[in-house]
Motif scaffolding. Structure first.
Motif, short mmCIF file in Angstrom:
data_model
loop_
_atom_site.label_atom_id
_atom_site.label_comp_id
_atom_site.label_asym_id
_atom_site.label_seq_id
_atom_site.Cartn_x
_atom_site.Cartn_y
_atom_site.Cartn_z
N TRP A 57 0.85 -1.19 0.00
CA TRP A 57 0.00 0.00 0.00
C TRP A 57 0.88 1.24 0.00
O TRP A 57 1.82 1.35 0.79
CB TRP A 57 -0.89 0.00 1.25
N ARG A 95 -8.92 7.13 -2.96
CA ARG A 95 -10.16 6.76 -3.64
C ARG A 95 -10.29 5.26 -3.89
O ARG A 95 -11.33 4.79 -4.34
CB ARG A 95 -10.27 7.51 -4.98
N THR A 96 -9.25 4.51 -3.65
CA THR A 96 -9.30 3.07 -3.93
C THR A 96 -9.72 2.29 -2.69
O THR A 96 -9.56 2.75 -1.56
CB THR A 96 -7.94 2.55 -4.44
N ARG A 97 -10.27 1.14 -2.94
CA ARG A 97 -10.77 0.26 -1.87
C ARG A 97 -10.18 -1.13 -2.02
O ARG A 97 -9.61 -1.47 -3.06
CB ARG A 97 -12.30 0.18 -1.94
N GLY A 98 -10.37 -1.93 -1.00
CA GLY A 98 -9.84 -3.30 -1.02
C GLY A 98 -10.28 -4.08 -2.24
O GLY A 98 -9.49 -4.81 -2.83
N ASP A 100 -10.87 -3.02 -5.16
CA ASP A 100 -10.11 -2.58 -6.33
C ASP A 100 -8.79 -3.34 -6.42
O ASP A 100 -8.37 -3.78 -7.50
CB ASP A 100 -9.81 -1.08 -6.27
N TRP A 101 -8.12 -3.50 -5.29
CA TRP A 101 -6.83 -4.19 -5.27
C TRP A 101 -7.00 -5.69 -5.51
O TRP A 101 -6.20 -6.30 -6.22
CB TRP A 101 -6.09 -3.92 -3.96
#
Length: 163
Positions: A57, A95-98, A100-101
């Motif tokens: 991260w 702006r990203t979330r779990g 997304d990853w």
């Protein structure tokens, strides 16, 4: 690039009938002009198995370059993608979330598997958590995993003794 995505953690054959992601397609979808210097994802083909290298991260593919070089010298194909939100700005990362990853890791795994029938996954920090996830949900693709410094907490101490 639009990819018809199967559900996360779906069973074996989850990409059947779906448009499988390709490394070239995933690499070309990166907005290079917005990246910090050195944050570019990379792919290096060799004769041996493939290794997906997942950064942590707030990190970038750059954090995996030394390891990739060592693996390449051993004849291993390496692919270090840039995970969503990374390599540009703190606002993009926020702006990203779990999910997304996770979805990105699944796409990158499938893309490397299309190039290399034998795939290993190595992850650093948050990438280690994604590595554990891919190993657990894609055993038909992932041959082995190396999670490095992933934050894992066992709710039951007995789980740590399994092996």
């Amino acid at each position: 690039m639009t990819t018809k995505r199967p559900e996360s953690g779906a069973s074996k054959g989850k990409w059947e009938g779906a448009l499988k992601p390709t490394i070239a397609g995933l690499l070309s979808s990166v907005e290079v002009e917005r990246l910090m210097p050195g944050a570019e994802p990379f792919f290096s083909e060799a004769e041996g198995p493939g290794c997906l290298l997942l950064h942590g991260w707030g990190g970038t593919a750059q954090s995996m370059r030394y390891l990739a070089g060592q693996l390449q010298q051993a004849g291993i194909t390496t692919y270090a993608p840039l995970l969503p939100g990374a390599g540009t700005s703190a606002a993009d990362l926020a702006r990203t979330r779990g999910a997304d990853w996770v979805h990105a890791a699944e796409d990158h795994l499938q893309a490397l598997h299309a190039e290399c029938p034998e795939v290993f996954v190595v992850g650093l920090s948050m990438g280690a958590i994604l590595t554990l996830y891919l190993g657990a949900t894609s055993p038909e693709v992932v041959r082995g995993i190396v999670p490095i410094n992933g934050g894992v907490r066992f709710h039951s101490p007995e789980l740590a003794l399994l092996g």
